[in-house]
Design a protein around this motif. Structure first.
Motif, short mmCIF file in Angstrom:
data_model
loop_
_atom_site.label_atom_id
_atom_site.label_comp_id
_atom_site.label_asym_id
_atom_site.label_seq_id
_atom_site.Cartn_x
_atom_site.Cartn_y
_atom_site.Cartn_z
N LYS A 57 0.77 -1.13 -0.09
CA LYS A 57 -0.14 -0.04 0.03
C LYS A 57 0.76 1.19 0.07
O LYS A 57 0.46 2.18 -0.54
CB LYS A 57 -1.03 0.14 1.10
CG LYS A 57 -2.11 -0.96 1.18
CD LYS A 57 -3.14 -0.78 2.24
CE LYS A 57 -4.51 -1.30 2.09
NZ LYS A 57 -5.43 -1.00 3.17
N ARG A 58 1.80 1.42 0.82
CA ARG A 58 2.84 2.29 0.94
C ARG A 58 3.53 2.51 -0.46
O ARG A 58 3.52 3.77 -0.99
CB ARG A 58 3.98 2.23 1.76
CG ARG A 58 4.88 3.23 2.07
CD ARG A 58 5.93 2.98 3.16
NE ARG A 58 6.70 1.90 2.90
CZ ARG A 58 7.52 1.52 3.68
NH1 ARG A 58 7.83 1.82 4.78
NH2 ARG A 58 8.11 0.17 3.20
N ALA A 59 3.74 1.40 -1.04
CA ALA A 59 4.39 1.68 -2.47
C ALA A 59 3.69 2.32 -3.64
O ALA A 59 3.76 2.92 -4.32
CB ALA A 59 4.93 0.33 -2.98
N ALA A 60 2.37 1.90 -3.36
CA ALA A 60 1.30 2.18 -4.40
C ALA A 60 0.99 3.80 -4.07
O ALA A 60 0.62 4.49 -5.16
CB ALA A 60 0.13 1.34 -4.14
N GLN A 61 0.82 4.08 -2.81
CA GLN A 61 0.52 5.59 -2.70
C GLN A 61 1.46 6.46 -2.79
O GLN A 61 1.59 7.66 -3.62
CB GLN A 61 0.18 5.75 -1.31
CG GLN A 61 -1.28 5.45 -1.08
CD GLN A 61 -1.73 5.73 0.31
OE1 GLN A 61 -1.86 4.94 1.38
NE2 GLN A 61 -2.43 7.08 0.44
N SER A 62 2.95 6.11 -2.72
CA SER A 62 4.28 6.98 -2.89
C SER A 62 4.51 6.99 -4.41
O SER A 62 5.27 7.78 -4.69
CB SER A 62 5.25 6.13 -2.13
OG SER A 62 5.75 5.11 -2.54
N SER A 63 4.03 5.96 -5.05
CA SER A 63 4.71 6.02 -6.78
C SER A 63 3.52 7.17 -7.53
O SER A 63 2.35 7.04 -7.24
CB SER A 63 4.40 4.77 -7.24
OG SER A 63 3.29 4.38 -7.52
N MET A 64 4.25 7.95 -8.15
CA MET A 64 3.57 9.09 -8.62
C MET A 64 3.26 8.83 -10.30
O MET A 64 4.21 8.04 -10.89
CB MET A 64 4.38 10.42 -8.67
CG MET A 64 4.36 11.22 -7.41
SD MET A 64 5.17 12.85 -7.61
CE MET A 64 6.79 12.43 -7.27
N SER A 65 2.13 8.93 -10.66
CA SER A 65 1.83 8.79 -12.09
C SER A 65 2.58 9.96 -12.82
O SER A 65 3.06 10.91 -12.40
CB SER A 65 0.37 8.93 -12.16
OG SER A 65 -0.18 10.17 -12.13
N GLU A 66 2.59 9.62 -14.26
CA GLU A 66 3.28 10.59 -15.01
C GLU A 66 2.81 12.18 -14.71
O GLU A 66 3.33 12.95 -14.76
CB GLU A 66 3.51 9.93 -16.33
CG GLU A 66 3.94 10.83 -17.32
CD GLU A 66 5.57 11.03 -17.13
OE1 GLU A 66 6.21 12.30 -17.75
OE2 GLU A 66 6.13 10.40 -16.47
N THR A 67 1.40 11.97 -15.08
CA THR A 67 0.45 13.19 -14.78
C THR A 67 1.04 14.13 -13.56
O THR A 67 0.95 15.29 -13.59
CB THR A 67 -1.02 12.88 -15.04
OG1 THR A 67 -1.22 12.09 -16.09
CG2 THR A 67 -1.88 14.21 -14.98
N GLU A 68 0.84 13.32 -12.46
CA GLU A 68 1.18 13.71 -11.17
C GLU A 68 2.71 14.42 -11.12
O GLU A 68 2.62 15.67 -10.70
CB GLU A 68 1.08 13.07 -9.95
CG GLU A 68 1.13 13.40 -8.57
CD GLU A 68 1.08 12.35 -7.55
OE1 GLU A 68 1.21 12.94 -6.31
OE2 GLU A 68 0.80 11.28 -7.80
#
Length: 128
Positions: A57-68
């Motif tokens: 969950k931490r990895a999913a939340q901390s990874s930024m999308s290209e748009t972000e």
């Protein structure tokens, strides 16, 4: 599963959600365990599946999308631009205040010169 383990699991699951809702610098195993009222080893050793869930969950939340990432870059650029414009505005304000003071001094000096000149002028009587 014994009731103690079930209670720990429920507390850890709730703690994971609370910790991940907070700022990223607090996303640690220790913070999750402390929030659940347990020692960190209970999460890391006993409840390894929940530890893996937390890490995922931490990895999913901390990874930024290209748009972000693009939006964050744009935001940083705009914040720098705002700072530049504020600095420029402050320089213009300072210049305007300087000009206002100079104009005030010149008005006073002009008034003084006019009054001195007026006192030096004598009126001539008309010749007939």
């Amino acid at each position: 599963m014994n009731p103690k383990h079930q209670a720990e699991r429920e507390a850890l699951l709730a703690a994971i959600d609370v910790v991940l809702a907070g700022p990223p610098e607090h996303w640690t195993q220790t913070a999750v365990a402390k929030r659940a009222g347990l020692h960190r080893s209970r999460l890391a050793i006993v409840h390894t599946d929940l530890n893996d869930l937390f890490k995922a969950k931490r990895a999913a939340q901390s990874s930024m999308s290209e748009t972000e990432r693009k939006l964050r870059d744009q935001l940083a650029m705009l914040e720098r631009r705002v700072k530049t414009l504020r600095d420029e505005r402050d320089r213009w304000k300072t210049a305007a205040r300087t000009f206002v003071r100079a104009i005030q001094v010149l008005k006073i000096e002009n008034k003084r010169l006019k009054s001195r000149t007026a006192s030096n002028i004598r009126t001539l009587s008309p010749r007939l």
